[in-house]
Design a protein around this motif. Structure first.
Motif, PDB file in Angstrom:
ATOM      1  N   THR A 191      48.745  27.735  42.824  1.00 13.71           N
ATOM      2  CA  THR A 191      49.293  27.329  41.528  1.00 13.71           C
ATOM      3  C   THR A 191      50.406  26.321  41.755  1.00 13.71           C
ATOM      4  O   THR A 191      51.036  26.301  42.817  1.00 13.71           O
ATOM      5  N   PRO A 192      50.667  25.466  40.769  1.00 16.09           N
ATOM      6  CA  PRO A 192      51.778  24.513  40.912  1.00 16.09           C
ATOM      7  C   PRO A 192      53.092  25.244  41.132  1.00 16.09           C
ATOM      8  O   PRO A 192      53.322  26.325  40.579  1.00 16.09           O
ATOM      9  N   LEU A 193      53.948  24.648  41.944  1.00 10.48           N
ATOM     10  CA  LEU A 193      55.239  25.270  42.216  1.00 10.48           C
ATOM     11  C   LEU A 193      56.127  25.204  40.978  1.00 10.48           C
ATOM     12  O   LEU A 193      56.152  24.195  40.266  1.00 10.48           O
ATOM     13  N   ALA A 194      56.848  26.274  40.741  1.00 10.71           N
ATOM     14  CA  ALA A 194      57.743  26.342  39.579  1.00 10.71           C
ATOM     15  C   ALA A 194      59.080  25.704  39.924  1.00 10.71           C
ATOM     16  O   ALA A 194      60.143  26.327  39.860  1.00 10.71           O
ATOM     17  N   VAL A 195      59.000  24.434  40.329  1.00  5.95           N
ATOM     18  CA  VAL A 195      60.201  23.701  40.731  1.00  5.95           C
ATOM     19  C   VAL A 195      59.915  22.224  40.467  1.00  5.95           C
ATOM     20  O   VAL A 195      58.770  21.800  40.391  1.00  5.95           O
ATOM     21  N   GLY A 196      60.959  21.431  40.315  1.00 11.70           N
ATOM     22  CA  GLY A 196      60.779  20.026  39.969  1.00 11.70           C
ATOM     23  C   GLY A 196      60.182  19.194  41.089  1.00 11.70           C
ATOM     24  O   GLY A 196      60.235  19.561  42.269  1.00 11.70           O
ATOM     25  N   ASN A 197      59.611  18.071  40.720  1.00 13.24           N
ATOM     26  CA  ASN A 197      59.035  17.124  41.671  1.00 13.24           C
ATOM     27  C   ASN A 197      60.125  16.659  42.638  1.00 13.24           C
ATOM     28  O   ASN A 197      61.133  16.092  42.229  1.00 13.24           O
ATOM     29  N   PRO A 198      59.952  16.864  43.949  1.00  9.60           N
ATOM     30  CA  PRO A 198      60.997  16.458  44.896  1.00  9.60           C
ATOM     31  C   PRO A 198      61.165  14.949  44.990  1.00  9.60           C
ATOM     32  O   PRO A 198      62.159  14.481  45.564  1.00  9.60           O
ATOM     33  N   ALA A 199      60.213  14.188  44.445  1.00  7.06           N
ATOM     34  CA  ALA A 199      60.324  12.726  44.474  1.00  7.06           C
ATOM     35  C   ALA A 199      61.083  12.177  43.271  1.00  7.06           C
ATOM     36  O   ALA A 199      61.283  10.961  43.172  1.00  7.06           O
ATOM     37  N   TYR A 518      60.182  24.930  48.054  1.00  8.56           N
ATOM     38  CA  TYR A 518      59.257  23.847  48.392  1.00  8.56           C
ATOM     39  C   TYR A 518      58.409  24.153  49.629  1.00  8.56           C
ATOM     40  O   TYR A 518      57.507  23.386  49.968  1.00  8.56           O
ATOM     41  N   GLN A 519      58.674  25.249  50.306  1.00  5.97           N
ATOM     42  CA  GLN A 519      57.963  25.536  51.550  1.00  5.97           C
ATOM     43  C   GLN A 519      56.455  25.679  51.361  1.00  5.97           C
ATOM     44  O   GLN A 519      55.684  25.203  52.205  1.00  5.97           O
ATOM     45  N   PRO A 520      55.953  26.290  50.268  1.00  6.77           N
ATOM     46  CA  PRO A 520      54.492  26.400  50.109  1.00  6.77           C
ATOM     47  C   PRO A 520      53.765  25.057  50.078  1.00  6.77           C
ATOM     48  O   PRO A 520      52.568  25.003  50.372  1.00  6.77           O
ATOM     49  N   LEU A 521      54.458  23.980  49.718  1.00  3.99           N
ATOM     50  CA  LEU A 521      53.817  22.666  49.691  1.00  3.99           C
ATOM     51  C   LEU A 521      53.235  22.313  51.051  1.00  3.99           C
ATOM     52  O   LEU A 521      52.164  21.695  51.146  1.00  3.99           O
ATOM     53  N   PHE A 522      53.916  22.685  52.134  1.00  4.07           N
ATOM     54  CA  PHE A 522      53.474  22.330  53.472  1.00  4.07           C
ATOM     55  C   PHE A 522      52.359  23.250  53.961  1.00  4.07           C
ATOM     56  O   PHE A 522      51.620  22.886  54.876  1.00  4.07           O
ATOM     57  N   MET A 523      52.239  24.404  53.333  1.00  2.00           N
ATOM     58  CA  MET A 523      51.144  25.311  53.673  1.00  2.00           C
ATOM     59  C   MET A 523      49.862  24.892  52.975  1.00  2.00           C
ATOM     60  O   MET A 523      48.763  25.039  53.530  1.00  2.00           O
ATOM     61  N   ASP A 524      49.983  24.358  51.778  1.00  2.00           N
ATOM     62  CA  ASP A 524      48.812  23.896  51.033  1.00  2.00           C
ATOM     63  C   ASP A 524      49.281  22.834  50.046  1.00  2.00           C
ATOM     64  O   ASP A 524      50.033  23.125  49.113  1.00  2.00           O
ATOM     65  N   ILE A 525      48.850  21.600  50.250  1.00  2.00           N
ATOM     66  CA  ILE A 525      49.364  20.486  49.430  1.00  2.00           C
ATOM     67  C   ILE A 525      48.934  20.597  47.969  1.00  2.00           C
ATOM     68  O   ILE A 525      49.477  19.909  47.105  1.00  2.00           O
ATOM     69  N   ARG A 526      47.985  21.482  47.675  1.00  2.00           N
ATOM     70  CA  ARG A 526      47.570  21.627  46.274  1.00  2.00           C
ATOM     71  C   ARG A 526      48.673  22.237  45.421  1.00  2.00           C
ATOM     72  O   ARG A 526      48.632  22.134  44.196  1.00  2.00           O
ATOM     73  N   HIS A 527      49.687  22.834  46.051  1.00  2.00           N
ATOM     74  CA  HIS A 527      50.860  23.274  45.294  1.00  2.00           C
ATOM     75  C   HIS A 527      51.578  22.078  44.662  1.00  2.00           C
ATOM     76  O   HIS A 527      52.287  22.231  43.670  1.00  2.00           O
ATOM     77  N   GLY A 528      51.406  20.899  45.247  1.00  2.00           N
ATOM     78  CA  GLY A 528      52.050  19.691  44.728  1.00  2.00           C
ATOM     79  C   GLY A 528      51.069  18.712  44.125  1.00  2.00           C
ATOM     80  O   GLY A 528      51.302  17.507  44.133  1.00  2.00           O
ATOM     81  N   GLU A 529      49.963  19.241  43.604  1.00  2.00           N
ATOM     82  CA  GLU A 529      48.909  18.380  43.062  1.00  2.00           C
ATOM     83  C   GLU A 529      49.438  17.410  42.006  1.00  2.00           C
ATOM     84  O   GLU A 529      48.998  16.263  41.925  1.00  2.00           O
ATOM     85  N   GLU A 530      50.379  17.856  41.198  1.00  2.00           N
ATOM     86  CA  GLU A 530      50.894  17.005  40.123  1.00  2.00           C
ATOM     87  C   GLU A 530      51.816  15.908  40.652  1.00  2.00           C
ATOM     88  O   GLU A 530      52.143  14.981  39.927  1.00  2.00           O
TER      89      GLU A 530
END
Length: 742
Positions: A191-199, A518-530
């Motif tokens: 699922t998308p991370l419940a945190v803002g876009n780091p970019a 933000y750590q799950p992003l590196f385990m699966d980039i689909r967490h940051g699909e948006e």
């Protein structure tokens, strides 16, 4: 007439006849060049085109206009002098050819070949492209000739030459298999991370300034406009040769290298963590340090001070080469920048004073700079006796970010990071560092488990080398080589830099700000699909909670492991330990088990009865896997689509089957077309682009909750089986183990 006079006059008559012959032959030098004016004009224009390309590819630092003027004037003189000389010599040989035209053709051919060969395009490729260039000039010249002399041949020559030129400009074939797929498949567990876009920009306002020596021949921001004066450093121990032209260009030699830096600082009291980035080896005349402003502005807005340092004076130039022990030297200069900032933080009345937390430092680099950053984090291996670096032990390098890094051996040593966070990102379409070198450093990064650390490798299908730096343009080779590189499948420059912003910002949030969201992003980039552009990503991940189940090092047997675990396989045509190799045929750091099969295959790890693990703390079962199908015979070379099911067998005889495809399908091999002409890839740059595929590991995570949902426990495991189907296939597996909750 007396005999002595006859003997005296005979040589004079011979000399007179000889001079008369030379004079007569000289007047006939261009006698056969009638009605070739159009072709000759095309040859002259072609030489000026080559001279312009040479001026752009070999800048002097005097400015583009002056460079163009110098090269064009030099070309005109060379063409005239050589053309007249060669034509005259050809006339003396009685060759019945248009001599001026032949001379101009020889000149263009020699100049074109020299430029391509000097750009390391390879012998065969250079010869072919020289031939194409001469044919192009000839066709244009024939069209001009037919118009000048109103020849009926013009009805054929003009459209043929136009068609030929358009063909060269727009003929850019691509093969379907080179197109990348998207990595964003749906998954109920992602699922998308419940945190803002780091970019996205953070809450801090950003203060920008420079520090430097106050003396710079080319950039006012490091000279009269510099806000903060820094010291110079003596690099004589690392640079034995520093040529006069380099001193003239820069205004200093190796004994007074400046410490110039561009700073983006969050406004506020701090102290803020520090990220320092260094560029790689571009042309020294084309400055690179400002090309990471997009990262500096982003990180500073999110509470991380960033410095982009100037090492352009260590870069290559056609006029003086490249100085010194270049790879080690780049890290050494970077360390002196950190020591200089350490001094600034302790000195009043400057923007650094008490605002930098040197216990939270990230070193980052691009290309050679990426290797330099890793060397800084392992500096004792390379600078054990360097007293100029005294005090560096008080600076704590927490993290390393390597963008398309090199990985060159220095005195038979490469950096080995221990308990340092590591991130590497690399584009599959990188035409400069075209091997995934950061993956080797990833393999040499280890954790003791005493600290919270992570390492991640991100392989991006449609990214190249240069677009991570806004000053480097889109081509990964300087002219003329860059003219032959394909841009069709490259992502837009802004998209590529967006990828860098997402991963680098998220990585530093985790490792410098301790923001684990933000750590799950590196385990699966689909967490940051948006957040991420649509392309194919292959990602690898390990953190300090990882517990390896088996190790495929070369000392272990393929069937028995020291932990008492045994392996077996069925349905294979090959089953053995191996190291993956890059495009250059070099082994990567880690070994794995390679499996090849025709239809179906199973690979089983059987656990001993004595195997015990604390099930309550285990969160994931994990393994990494890379496609090796480039080694299969056609039509399956790089074109397989295997399926995988994981079967957990329990002590009570039960089984839990999990479809890995449903969690994360096995990604297809990423094909790269480097050049505009794929049929010439095997010979371009002496075969540097011959291999279209490089194996890249993808890490798979199986949530233990899936076992728990089937009322099974890790403590009950008897064996784990990988069941492959939809063959043929060839894969390598490594990093098999468990991840625990932090």
């Amino acid at each position: 007439m007396p005999i002595y006079e006859q003997e005296y006059l005979a040589p004079r008559k011979k000399r007179t006849r000889m001079l008369h012959w030379f004079k007569r032959r000289s007047t006939l030098t261009f006698a056969r060049d009638g009605k070739t004016l159009g072709i000759l004009l095309a040859m002259v224009v072609g030489s000026f085109f080559l001279a312009s390309i040479a001026a752009l590819s070999m800048p002097t630092g005097l400015g583009t206009f002056i460079d163009l003027l110098l090269f064009i004037v030099a070309n005109a003189l060379a063409l005239f002098l050589l053309g007249v000389t060669v034509s005259w010599l050809l006339s003396l040989l009685y060759l019945p050819v248009p001599r001026a035209l032949l001379s101009a053709t020889i000149y263009n051919g020699a100049l074109c070949y020299y430029m391509l060969d000097e750009a390391s395009m390879g012998l065969t490729f250079s010869l072919i492209m020289t031939g194409v260039f001469l044919v192009t000039l000839l066709m244009i010249g024939l069209a001009l000739n037919s118009m000048l002399y109103r020849s009926k041949f013009g009805y054929i020559a003009v459209p043929m030459s136009v068609a030929w030129v358009l063909f060269l400009l727009f003929f850019h074939p691509t093969i379907e298999q080179f197109e990348s797929t998207s990595s964003f498949q749906a998954n109920d567990y992602i699922t998308p991370l419940a945190v803002g876009n780091p970019a996205e920009e953070g809450e801090y306002r950003v203060q920008s300034f420079t520090y430097g020596s106050g003396r710079d021949n080319h950039r006012d921001e490091f000279a009269d406009e510099v806000q903060l004066l820094s010291r110079s450093i003596d690099a004589s121990d690392y640079i034995t040769t520093w040529k006069d032209w380099r001193t003239t260009f820069w205004g200093f030699d190796q004994t007074e290298l400046p410490l110039n830096g561009r700073v983006w600082m969050p406004e506020g009291e701090g102290p803020f963590p520090l990220a320092m980035i260094v560029h790689g080896n571009h042309r020294m005349e084309n400055f690179s340090d400002a090309g990471y402003a997009y990262l500096g502005e982003l990180l500073a807005s999110r509470g991380i001070a960033m410095v982009s340092i100037d090492e352009n004076f260590l870069n290559f130039t056609n006029w003086t080469g490249i100085p010194g022990d270049n790879y080690r030297l780049r890290a050494w200069v970077m360390m002196h920048h950190l020591l200089q900032i350490k001094d600034f933080t302790a000195s009043e009345n400057n923007p650094f004073y008490n605002r930098i937390d040197l216990s939270r430092v990230a070193v980052m680099g691009h290309s050679r700079g990426g290797q330099a950053a890793a060397i800084v984090a392992d500096y004792e291996r390379f600078f054990e006796d360097d007293e100029s670096l005294d005090g560096f032990e008080t600076i704590n390098v927490e993290s390393v970010v390597a963008i398309a890094p090199t990985d060159v051996s220095i005195d038979d040593e490469r950096p080995r990071l221990n308990d340092v966070n590591y991130l590497t990102i690399h584009g599959a379409r990188d035409g400069d560092v075209n091997n995934f070198r950061g993956d080797r450093q990833y393999g040499r990064t280890s954790f003791t488990g005493s600290l919270d650390r992570l390492k991640s490798a991100v392989y991006i299908a449609d990214a190249n080398h240069s677009q991570f730096n806004t000053d480097w343009g889109r081509a990964d080779m300087r002219l003329p080589g860059g003219m032959f590189l394909s841009r069709k499948q490259m992502m837009d420059p802004e998209e590529q830099r967006e990828v860098a912003k997402v991963f680098i910002s998220a990585f530093l949030e985790v490792t410098l700000h301790n923001n684990d969201q933000y750590q799950p992003l590196f385990m699966d980039i689909r967490h940051g699909e948006e957040w991420l552009p649509r392309t194919q990503y292959v990602t690898r991940y390990v953190d300090s909670t990882y517990e390896r189940l088996v190790s495929f090092n070369r000392n272990n047997d393929v069937e028995e492991f020291p932990q008492g675990i045994t392996a077996s396989a069925e349905g294979f045509t090959e089953w053995d330990k191996t190291s993956t190799v890059d495009r250059g045929g070099n082994n990567k750091a880690a070994d794995g088990v390679v499996m090849e099969w025709e239809d179906d295959m199973s690979y089983t790890l059987s656990l001993p009865e004595s195997y015990v693990t604390d099930a309550d703390s285990v969160e994931y079962f994990s393994f990494s896997m890379a496609q090796m199908d480039k080694e299969l015979e056609a039509p399956y070379t790089g074109e397989t689509d295997p399926s995988l099911e994981l079967v957990f067998s329990l002590n009570d005889g039960g089984e839990v089957s999990i479809s890995v495809d449903a969690l994360q399908p096995i990604p297809p091999s990423i094909w790269t077309q480097y050049t505009r002409y794929p049929f010439l890839e095997d010979i371009t740059r002496d075969g540097k682009y011959e291999e279209a595929i490089e194996p890249a590991f993808q890490t798979y995570f199986i949530p233990i909750m899936m076992l728990e949902e089937a009322e099974a426990s890790v403590e009950d495991l008897e064996s784990i089986t990988w069941q492959f189907s939809d063959g043929p296939g060839r894969l390598v597996i490594d990093d098999i183990g468990f991840f625990r909750e932090e």
